[in-house]
Scaffold this motif. Structure first.
Motif, PDB file in Angstrom:
ATOM      1  N   ALA A 240       1.716   5.850   7.332  1.00  0.00           N
ATOM      2  CA  ALA A 240       1.365   5.728   5.920  1.00  0.00           C
ATOM      3  C   ALA A 240      -0.083   6.125   5.723  1.00  0.00           C
ATOM      4  CB  ALA A 240       1.601   4.296   5.438  1.00  0.00           C
ATOM      5  N   GLU A 241      -0.291   6.938   4.693  1.00  0.00           N
ATOM      6  CA  GLU A 241      -1.647   7.424   4.420  1.00  0.00           C
ATOM      7  C   GLU A 241      -2.288   6.554   3.342  1.00  0.00           C
ATOM      8  OE1 GLU A 241      -3.886  11.480   2.833  1.00  0.00           O
ATOM      9  OE2 GLU A 241      -1.747  11.504   3.344  1.00  0.00           O
ATOM     10  N   GLU A 242      -3.469   6.022   3.657  1.00  0.00           N
ATOM     11  CA  GLU A 242      -4.174   5.186   2.693  1.00  0.00           C
ATOM     12  C   GLU A 242      -4.697   6.037   1.541  1.00  0.00           C
ATOM     13  OE1 GLU A 242      -7.177   2.956   4.662  1.00  0.00           O
ATOM     14  OE2 GLU A 242      -5.765   1.543   5.566  1.00  0.00           O
ATOM     15  N   ARG A 243      -4.791   5.395   0.340  1.00  0.00           N
ATOM     16  CA  ARG A 243      -5.253   6.123  -0.829  1.00  0.00           C
ATOM     17  C   ARG A 243      -5.904   5.142  -1.805  1.00  0.00           C
ATOM     18  NH1 ARG A 243       0.010   5.154  -1.073  1.00  0.00           N
ATOM     19  NH2 ARG A 243       0.939   4.312  -2.992  1.00  0.00           N
ATOM     20  N   SER A 244      -6.778   5.685  -2.609  1.00  0.00           N
ATOM     21  CA  SER A 244      -7.480   4.867  -3.602  1.00  0.00           C
ATOM     22  C   SER A 244      -6.526   4.535  -4.747  1.00  0.00           C
ATOM     23  CB  SER A 244      -8.706   5.613  -4.125  1.00  0.00           C
ATOM     24  OG  SER A 244      -8.304   6.820  -4.753  1.00  0.00           O
ATOM     25  N   PRO A 245      -6.882   3.547  -5.570  1.00  0.00           N
ATOM     26  CA  PRO A 245      -5.970   3.095  -6.626  1.00  0.00           C
ATOM     27  C   PRO A 245      -5.806   4.126  -7.741  1.00  0.00           C
ATOM     28  CG  PRO A 245      -7.601   1.408  -6.112  1.00  0.00           C
ATOM     29  CD  PRO A 245      -8.054   2.661  -5.441  1.00  0.00           C
ATOM     30  N   SER A 246      -4.640   4.066  -8.373  1.00  0.00           N
ATOM     31  CA  SER A 246      -4.364   4.761  -9.629  1.00  0.00           C
ATOM     32  C   SER A 246      -3.369   3.888 -10.393  1.00  0.00           C
ATOM     33  CB  SER A 246      -3.788   6.160  -9.385  1.00  0.00           C
ATOM     34  OG  SER A 246      -2.542   6.060  -8.715  1.00  0.00           O
ATOM     35  N   PHE A 247      -3.297   4.063 -11.707  1.00  0.00           N
ATOM     36  CA  PHE A 247      -2.480   3.173 -12.529  1.00  0.00           C
ATOM     37  C   PHE A 247      -1.079   3.731 -12.702  1.00  0.00           C
ATOM     38  CE2 PHE A 247      -6.656   1.625 -14.041  1.00  0.00           C
ATOM     39  CZ  PHE A 247      -6.463   0.279 -13.774  1.00  0.00           C
ATOM     40  N   LEU A 248      -0.077   2.882 -12.436  1.00  0.00           N
ATOM     41  CA  LEU A 248       1.301   3.184 -12.784  1.00  0.00           C
ATOM     42  C   LEU A 248       1.537   2.879 -14.270  1.00  0.00           C
ATOM     43  CD1 LEU A 248       3.056   1.589  -9.668  1.00  0.00           C
ATOM     44  CD2 LEU A 248       2.643   4.023 -10.076  1.00  0.00           C
ATOM     45  N   VAL A 249       0.964   1.772 -14.751  1.00  0.00           N
ATOM     46  CA  VAL A 249       1.042   1.347 -16.156  1.00  0.00           C
ATOM     47  C   VAL A 249      -0.295   0.728 -16.500  1.00  0.00           C
ATOM     48  CG1 VAL A 249       2.123  -0.212 -17.813  1.00  0.00           C
ATOM     49  CG2 VAL A 249       3.530   0.891 -16.085  1.00  0.00           C
ATOM     50  N   PRO A 250      -0.897   1.163 -17.623  1.00  0.00           N
ATOM     51  CA  PRO A 250      -0.539   2.279 -18.510  1.00  0.00           C
ATOM     52  C   PRO A 250      -1.057   3.599 -17.932  1.00  0.00           C
ATOM     53  CG  PRO A 250      -2.424   1.108 -19.377  1.00  0.00           C
ATOM     54  CD  PRO A 250      -2.038   0.379 -18.131  1.00  0.00           C
ATOM     55  N   THR A 251      -0.680   4.686 -18.564  1.00  0.00           N
ATOM     56  CA  THR A 251      -1.094   6.000 -18.091  1.00  0.00           C
ATOM     57  C   THR A 251      -2.372   6.431 -18.795  1.00  0.00           C
ATOM     58  OG1 THR A 251       0.302   7.078 -19.739  1.00  0.00           O
ATOM     59  CG2 THR A 251       1.280   6.649 -17.587  1.00  0.00           C
ATOM     60  N   GLY A 252      -3.092   7.335 -18.180  1.00  0.00           N
ATOM     61  CA  GLY A 252      -4.323   7.849 -18.777  1.00  0.00           C
ATOM     62  C   GLY A 252      -5.473   6.871 -18.596  1.00  0.00           C
ATOM     63  N   SER A 253      -6.617   7.243 -19.178  1.00  0.00           N
ATOM     64  CA  SER A 253      -7.817   6.400 -19.051  1.00  0.00           C
ATOM     65  C   SER A 253      -7.959   5.420 -20.206  1.00  0.00           C
ATOM     66  CB  SER A 253      -9.073   7.277 -18.973  1.00  0.00           C
ATOM     67  OG  SER A 253      -9.179   8.067 -20.164  1.00  0.00           O
ATOM     68  N   THR A 254      -7.311   5.677 -21.336  1.00  0.00           N
ATOM     69  CA  THR A 254      -7.400   4.771 -22.483  1.00  0.00           C
ATOM     70  C   THR A 254      -6.028   4.614 -23.114  1.00  0.00           C
ATOM     71  OG1 THR A 254      -7.912   6.543 -24.047  1.00  0.00           O
ATOM     72  CG2 THR A 254      -9.792   5.421 -23.000  1.00  0.00           C
ATOM     73  N   SER A 255      -5.850   3.531 -23.827  1.00  0.00           N
ATOM     74  CA  SER A 255      -4.638   3.276 -24.597  1.00  0.00           C
ATOM     75  C   SER A 255      -5.013   2.308 -25.721  1.00  0.00           C
ATOM     76  CB  SER A 255      -3.524   2.679 -23.721  1.00  0.00           C
ATOM     77  OG  SER A 255      -3.947   1.460 -23.137  1.00  0.00           O
ATOM     78  N   SER A 256      -4.069   2.040 -26.615  1.00  0.00           N
ATOM     79  CA  SER A 256      -4.338   1.155 -27.750  1.00  0.00           C
ATOM     80  C   SER A 256      -3.207   0.151 -27.876  1.00  0.00           C
ATOM     81  CB  SER A 256      -4.494   1.953 -29.041  1.00  0.00           C
ATOM     82  OG  SER A 256      -3.297   2.667 -29.328  1.00  0.00           O
ATOM     83  N   LYS A 257      -3.544  -0.962 -28.565  1.00  0.00           N
ATOM     84  CA  LYS A 257      -2.579  -2.054 -28.735  1.00  0.00           C
ATOM     85  C   LYS A 257      -2.826  -2.693 -30.093  1.00  0.00           C
ATOM     86  CE  LYS A 257       0.360  -5.222 -26.972  1.00  0.00           C
ATOM     87  NZ  LYS A 257       1.678  -4.958 -26.374  1.00  0.00           N
ATOM     88  N   LEU A 258      -1.749  -2.902 -30.846  1.00  0.00           N
ATOM     89  CA  LEU A 258      -1.827  -3.576 -32.138  1.00  0.00           C
ATOM     90  C   LEU A 258      -1.193  -4.951 -32.011  1.00  0.00           C
ATOM     91  CD1 LEU A 258      -2.397  -3.574 -35.226  1.00  0.00           C
ATOM     92  CD2 LEU A 258      -0.104  -2.624 -35.527  1.00  0.00           C
ATOM     93  N   VAL A 259      -1.888  -5.978 -32.509  1.00  0.00           N
ATOM     94  CA  VAL A 259      -1.370  -7.344 -32.462  1.00  0.00           C
ATOM     95  C   VAL A 259      -1.704  -8.024 -33.790  1.00  0.00           C
ATOM     96  CG1 VAL A 259      -3.476  -8.304 -31.440  1.00  0.00           C
ATOM     97  CG2 VAL A 259      -1.291  -9.470 -31.089  1.00  0.00           C
ATOM     98  N   LEU A 260      -0.844  -8.947 -34.191  1.00  0.00           N
ATOM     99  CA  LEU A 260      -1.051  -9.668 -35.439  1.00  0.00           C
ATOM    100  C   LEU A 260      -1.745 -10.999 -35.176  1.00  0.00           C
ATOM    101  CD1 LEU A 260       2.307  -9.148 -37.369  1.00  0.00           C
ATOM    102  CD2 LEU A 260       0.171  -7.874 -37.573  1.00  0.00           C
ATOM    103  N   ARG A 261      -2.535 -11.403 -36.143  1.00  0.00           N
ATOM    104  CA  ARG A 261      -3.266 -12.682 -36.085  1.00  0.00           C
ATOM    105  C   ARG A 261      -2.283 -13.833 -35.868  1.00  0.00           C
ATOM    106  NH1 ARG A 261      -4.494 -16.650 -39.965  1.00  0.00           N
ATOM    107  NH2 ARG A 261      -6.563 -17.624 -39.769  1.00  0.00           N
ATOM    108  N   GLY A 262      -2.629 -14.725 -34.917  1.00  0.00           N
ATOM    109  CA  GLY A 262      -1.810 -15.884 -34.631  1.00  0.00           C
ATOM    110  C   GLY A 262      -0.746 -15.642 -33.587  1.00  0.00           C
ATOM    111  N   GLN A 263      -0.494 -14.363 -33.215  1.00  0.00           N
ATOM    112  CA  GLN A 263       0.513 -14.070 -32.215  1.00  0.00           C
ATOM    113  C   GLN A 263      -0.115 -14.075 -30.817  1.00  0.00           C
ATOM    114  OE1 GLN A 263       2.519 -10.425 -33.279  1.00  0.00           O
ATOM    115  NE2 GLN A 263       3.625 -11.380 -34.981  1.00  0.00           N
ATOM    116  N   VAL A 264       0.716 -13.700 -29.818  1.00  0.00           N
ATOM    117  CA  VAL A 264       0.259 -13.660 -28.423  1.00  0.00           C
ATOM    118  C   VAL A 264      -0.006 -12.205 -28.040  1.00  0.00           C
ATOM    119  CG1 VAL A 264       0.842 -14.164 -26.027  1.00  0.00           C
ATOM    120  CG2 VAL A 264       1.527 -15.743 -27.837  1.00  0.00           C
TER     121      VAL A 264
END
Length: 1294
Positions: A240-264
């Motif tokens: 097995a070849e060692e490797r530095s981390p990369s993201f499976l989720v989420p993809t890319g370097s940035t993402s966005s998330k919308l949430v409503l007040r009072g929710q989780v």
């Protein structure tokens, strides 16, 4: 924003605040009696949720409940169209309710009833509507059939196993398990994502398996769907070849998330890499909310609960291993569905009143506010000049009766809506006092008293309080009045006792209520328990004597260490003490006496210490020895350092040292305390004063006490210096009208700092003189300035000086020269009579320039000249003693209490200052009106017959007006002190006697007699008299029972024989002489008295306990006694007595010889008992020598089933075990199957299934509904061989 808009908003805000204060006071009480009579528009009290997901296997119930007066009628709309329930055979509406029940038990499809429902409740006062209730059927679609090829991966690479369950309503809950229904282990390397997929940061050879199974649980339908198993093969044919981390989720370097007040908010980052990366989280634009933020799934998920606008911003997750790191930024946006800032509230108004409805909601984006009236948009309603809509506010002015309605406020944005029903109820109601009538309030003296007067009316009633009568309104001190009508007396006194009347008034009427206040004496422990040290096995007594109000019943409780007393007979609780018999070490502790009444309590505690008897000598503790070796170092002009050596502590550590000094120059032989230092120090830096010859000594203190003083140190002299301070307490006052006395507190010899101490006294007239006049004096503490004007202010200074200089600059004090008597009298004196006993006097204050001193106040002198009765109009009455009332301060009026009704008074007023009083004002006369009369002087019987009584009375000493007559009330009293119906007779004022006929013979009557004037009846006098029993017996000229406290004192002399005793008789028996009688009198203290006939001794007496017979046991045989029955009053004097009886006690004959006490008889009885015992023993032995019983045969015929060998097919052991622990319980049944169950795992689905195969359909779903364990069939006595259901096990995972 334009200036006009700003001004309009400010105006609207001020108006809302004003109207809010106007209408907030009117609230409808919850009293059912009030609510029953008030009209009320409908109010929705219960409704189903807006988003209502129903189970397709159960009936659909849509709730809608409302209240109103009259009770509302209900109707429904579906998808905006009227829903005719009468045409829907499967739909029923609950009686007196709007709740719908849709019956689908006949196979009807739920889809046919899906839609948007809205309930309407209406009555003649308005219409209320419910939320839009969206009915949707829950769905659990089947997993699509698919063939999944085995996955072959190289060791060390990342892997994602997709679940992708079918979309359900609501969404399913995902979990991964194996073929044995065991949950797959998860770790930092292998974990399940929020989307349900299974992520491997890197795979290992042990990940190879063929049963990766994804399950989806649909909560509403209680079913579980299963995906086809996934097979994974991990190859290890290459390193097995060692490797530095990369993201499976989420993809890319940035993402966005919308949430409503009072929710989780849930943010997820899953990384691949080898070695397995570690995850961390941070917020770029601020700090994470530590109390609301949680890390889940091995730090891969960040969860923030109860999200607020402050949680918006950028979040960063970082994955790193030893080869490197990577980060991802998530931009979180927080929006908000509408939420209430100020929800509208119901409004109750009176006609022509103003009010406001406010509907303020927050949200992002800002919600749109819309108004409806009775369910229709307010824009479509007919114009109403009394109503004005301003955005989120409706303002009402001059509302009219009949304009009640229900208003709906809707606040909505793209994320949701809020709907509120509020009614405006226009009521015209007269006042109603809600506080119970004649309620009695009891409070402790010096505690606050709160008298309630809760009222309701529309408009809001105004509450006024009166005391005893409605002639004077209670205002000002010491009363506090609250908006809800409550009257508070902050410090209740005995004078506050009495009847209080509250009157509620509005434009539609008036209502009043009476309450009573009783002020009680506080409960106090006079004799408290004291600390006790008692030897073991001795007795101890703790005292606890209590003083309390006579009308309250105290309860005394004893506690030990704040807990209950031990339940042991050694603890004896008496009314005023606690006794512990033979104390032990366990009795040590704190004993507390708590005395409670219904109103207050008091408590006191004491410690009990138990020591051995005699106490064993312990360590000896003594005072420390005196310090030694005092030495002075570091000599300074005003300081020196003192050192010493401590003495022996004697087993108790030294806590501190006390340093004292002697001044041999000014005060030889007297030691003064200088300072204290901790017991750990042996040095002290001492601050000294000039011109003192110091000697020092030291004393040590431990827990036992102070040591003896040390030997004095060498003398240390300080040099003289100028004074450091000036005299204190400088004051300037006058003793004559033309002088000023300047006084001060002289400096002590220690404060003088040098010889030749003097004082420079300086003064000048304030605001008149510029220069100071001064004089220097010595050995005095005051100086008199003569020739001053009368009462003018002076500025004063006193400075100390000696041979070495002056003291510091003195402070300026303002004093006044002497006062003289005022020269003017108050003018314009007038009197306002409030009632028959109270008047208020007014005057004009004197000019300030005539006071010639400091105003202290005004003195009002008043006296009674005479009564206003006609017979007093010829100068026969004498003026009463002059009375004086002081009114301090600059007053112009005052009250004159305690006046005599129907009298002529004179009054004058004088001003006074510190010197004395000024001249009086002119005498002013006033008259008091009539009042109620005093009590009649007396009431007595002048003639008593069988059926009549003649009563005579004296008029009241205090008529307080013109008598208009008398009121006589009477009722009979039987032997059990029960009263008959009250009779009443009115008597003219000129009468002084009356004869009452048709009375019962030999009957006691209670009389109530009072006089009356035009102002009403006065207090009554109470007496008791009786008709005679027989015409031959004379009537008693005295009342039987003077129950009134206002009667003349009783005469302490023996009364003649009274007819209240009758049928007195006696009989002599073995127990004594039985005396019986009949008694009709009211007294409770009855005694039987007796004396030896012809004896000069005092009468002996025995008290009777409420009966009409008594046994005299102390009479001696062979003597004759005189016996009588007497009734005594409260002062132990004889009120009535019976006639005397002669009772002779015969001498008893010689007793016969008792055979039971003779020795020969006792011996005979013992011999007979021994013979009977021998016969019983012989019979018992013979009975036990019978034949043998065939026990063995009976045992073979009736073998014990528990020790029989079992059949082969029972697969159980055939031997009998004598181990009691393995026997079945009596009455229990053992299974016929002897199989031993294996240990069960909580995580195994096999243990919960209906069969070993798990019973799946071809599509992978479970057969049957998702439910709990099924009951085993035990009819045949067998346990089921089938495996239990897997459902509960799965339920424990999710």
């Amino acid at each position: 924003m334009p200036m006009m808009d700003i001004l309009r908003d400010c105006w609207k805000l001020l108006l809302v605040l004003f109207l809010g204060n106007v209408v907030m006071a009117l609230e409808v009480p919850l009293d059912p009696k009030i609510l029953e009579g008030l009209p009320q528009p409908p109010t929705i009290t219960h409704q189903s949720p807006k988003d209502y997901i129903v189970d397709p296997r159960e009936n659909i119930i849509i709730h809608c409940e409302a209240k109103g007066k009259p009770h509302p009628r209900f109707s429904w709309t579906r998808n905006g169209i009227h829903f005719d329930i009468d045409k829907e055979p499967k739909v029923t509406m609950k009686g007196h309710s709007g709740t719908l029940t849709i019956d689908i038990s006949g196979g009807e499809k739920v889809e046919a009833y899906e839609g948007v429902y809205q309930c309407t409740a209406r009555n003649e006062h308005g219409t209320a509507v419910s939320n839009n209730i969206v009915i949707r059927q829950s769905r659990s679609p089947l997993w699509s059939k698919e063939r999944i090829k085995p996955i072959i991966v190289q060791q060390g690479v990342s892997l994602v196993l997709q679940c992708r369950p079918p979309a359900g309503l609501p969404p399913p809950i995902i979990f991964w398990m194996d073929n044995n229904f065991q949950r797959l282990p998860q770790s930092q390397r292998v974990s399940q994502g929020l989307n349900g997929d299974l992520y491997f940061s890197n795979v290992m050879t042990e990940d190879s398996r063929s049963d990766y199974i994804c399950y989806a649980r649909f909560p509403h339908t209680q079913t579980i769907q299963q995906k086809q198993p996934i097979t994974v093969h991990v190859l290890n044919n290459a390193p097995a070849e060692e490797r530095s981390p990369s993201f499976l989720v989420p993809t890319g370097s940035t993402s966005s998330k919308l949430v409503l007040r009072g929710q989780v908010l849930e943010l997820e980052c899953i990384a691949d890499g080898l070695p397995t990366p570690e995850l961390s989280w941070s917020k770029i634009s601020g700090e994470l909310p530590t109390k609301r933020a949680f890390y889940l799934n091995f730090q891969k998920t960040l969860r923030i609960v109860n999200v607020s606008e402050a949680d918006a911003g950028e979040y960063r997750c970082k994955a790193k291993n030893r080869l490197g790191s990577v980060h991802h930024t998530i931009r979180v946006t927080v929006k908000a569905a509408p939420y209430w800032i100020d929800a509208p509230r119901n409004l109750v108004l009176a006609p022509l009143e103003m009010g406001v409805l406010t509907c303020r909601a927050g949200g992002n984006p800002k919600p749109i506010i819309s108004w409806s009236i009775n369910g229709d948009p307010i824009e479509n309603a007919p114009p109403d000049s009394s109503r004005k809509v301003e955005d989120d506010t409706i303002i009402f002015t001059d509302v009219q009766t009949g304009s009640s309605a229900v208003y709906q406020c809707n606040a909505s944005n793209e994320y949701g809506y809020l709907l509120s029903n509020v009614f405006v109820n226009v009521l015209a109601e007269p006042p109603r006092v809600l506080t119970p009538l004649n309620k009695v309030y009891q409070v402790i003296m010096n505690k606050p008293a709160l008298l309630d007067c809760a009222s309701f009316g529309s408009p809001l009633p105004v509450v006024t309080w009166y005391k005893n009568s409605r002639t004077g309104v209670l205002v000002g001190d010491p009363f506090v009045f609250y908006e809800n009508g409550t009257l508070e007396i902050p410090v209740a006194q005995a004078s506050n006792n009495g009847k209080y009347t509250c009157v509620a008034t509005n434009t539609f009427g008036i209502s009043e209520n009476h309450v009573y206040l009783e002020v009680k004496e506080p409960t106090r422990i006079l004799k408290q328990p004291e600390y006790k040290v008692v030897q073991r096995n001795r007795d101890v007594v703790f005292e606890c004597k209590v003083k309390h109000d006579p009308s309250l019943v105290p309860t005394t409780t004893w506690l030990k260490d704040d807990g209950e007393l031990p339940d042991h007979e050694r603890f004896i609780v008496n009314p005023d003490s606690l006794t512990i018999i033979k104390v032990t070490e366990n009795d040590e502790g704190t004993y507390t006496c708590i005395t409670n009444t219904t109103l207050d309590q008091d408590s006191a505690s004491a410690q009990l210490t138990v020591v051995e008897a005699p106490p064993t000598p312990a360590v000896i503790y003594e005072q420390p020895d005196a310090p030694t070796d005092l030495e002075l170092t570091d000599h300074g002009a005003r300081s020196v350092q003192l050192t010493w050596t401590p003495g022996d502590e004697h087993n108790s550590p030294i806590k501190k040292f006390l340093i004292q000094y002697e001044d041999a120059l000014h005060d030889r032989g007297t030691w003064h305390n200088l300072t204290e230092v901790p017991g750990t120090k042996t040095t002290a830096h001492l601050k000294l004063s000039p011109y003192v010859h110091y000697s020092f000594r030291v004393m040590a203190l431990n827990d036992v006490g102070y040591s003896l003083p040390s030997q004095p140190s060498h003398q240390y002299k300080t040099n003289p210096a100028a004074p450091d301070e000036n005299p204190s307490e400088v004051n300037g006052t006058g003793t004559e009208h033309n002088n000023l006395v300047i006084s001060w507190k002289p400096l002590t010899s220690l404060q003088s700092n040098a010889p030749g101490l003097q004082y420079k006294v300086m003064w000048r007239q304030k605001d008149v003189d510029k220069d100071w006049t001064s004089v220097t004096v010595a050995n005095v503490s005051k100086f008199v300035v003569a020739g001053t004007p009368t009462f003018v202010p002076y500025e004063i200074k006193v400075q100390a000086l000696n041979k070495y200089g002056h003291g510091p600059k003195p402070a300026v004090v303002v004093g006044y020269s002497g006062e003289d008597l005022p020269v003017a009298a108050p003018e314009k004196v007038r009197v306002v009579v409030q009632n028959s006993t109270l008047a208020e006097v007014y005057w004009e204050p004197v000019p300030p320039n005539t006071l010639r001193g400091k105003l202290k106040g005004y003195k009002v002198y008043y006296w009674k000249e005479r009564n206003l009765h006609k017979h007093n109009g010829h100068g026969h009455s004498h003026p009463m003693e002059q009375q004086t009332l002081n009114f301090t301060g600059n007053r112009s009026h005052g009250k004159l209490p305690g006046l005599h009704p129907y009298s002529l008074y004179m009054v004058n007023i004088r001003v006074y200052n510190g010197r004395g009083e000024g001249p009086p004002s002119n005498n002013h006369q006033f008259e008091t009106p009539e009042g109620v009369p005093g009590r009649p002087a007396y009431l007595k019987v002048t003639e008593s017959n069988l059926d009549s009584l003649t009563l005579e009375w004296g008029p009241p000493h205090e008529k307080n007006g013109r008598l208009t007559g008398y009121t006589l009330q009477y009722q009979s009293v039987n032997n059990t002190n029960e009263f008959s119906q009250l009779e009443e007779v009115s008597v003219p004022a000129n009468e002084t006697s009356i004869t009452l006929h048709n009375l019962k013979y030999s009957t006691r009557y209670k009389f109530y007699f009072s006089a009356k004037t035009h102002r009403g009846s006065g207090p009554r006098i109470t007496e008791e008299f009786a008709t005679i029993m027989d015409a031959g017996l004379p009537a008693s000229p005295h009342p039987l029972s003077p129950t009134s406290q206002y009667l003349h004192p009783p005469h302490h002399k023996e009364q003649p024989v009274s007819p209240v005793f009758g049928n007195v008789s006696s009989s002599v028996g073995e127990d004594g002489a039985l005396i019986t009688w009949v008694y009709w009198g009211p007294e409770k203290h009855i005694y039987v008295e007796y004396i030896v006939e012809n004896s000069d001794e005092d009468w002996q007496k025995e008290m009777v306990n409420g009966s009409q017979f008594h046994v005299l046991k102390s009479l001696k045989e062979g003597l004759a006694y005189k016996v009588r029955v007497v009734a005594k009053g409260h002062t132990d004097h004889t009120v009535h007595r019976s006639e005397e009886l002669l009772v002779t006690v015969p001498a008893m004959a010689s007793r016969q010889v008792d055979i039971a006490t003779q020795g020969w008889f006792i011996g005979l009885m013992c011999a007979i008992a021994l013979l009977i015992l021998v016969l019983l023993i012989v019979c018992f032995i013979k009975r036990n020598k019978g034949g043998k019983y065939p026990v063995k045969e009976k045992e073979d015929a009736h073998a014990d089933p528990e020790i029989q060998p079992m059949k082969d097919d029972d697969i159980t052991f055939g031997e009998y075990s004598d181990n009691e622990d393995h026997k079945p319980l009596k009455g229990s049944r053992t299974p016929s199957s002897g199989t031993v169950k294996r240990d069960e795992s909580d995580d195994s689905l096999v243990d919960y299934g209906e069969g070993g195969d798990g019973q799946f359909n071809e599509d992978g779903s479970f057969i049957g509904q998702y439910s709990g364990k099924t009951e085993r069939d035990t009819v045949q006595g067998h346990e089921s061989s089938e495996a239990p259901s897997p459902i509960n096990a799965m339920n424990s995972f999710v």
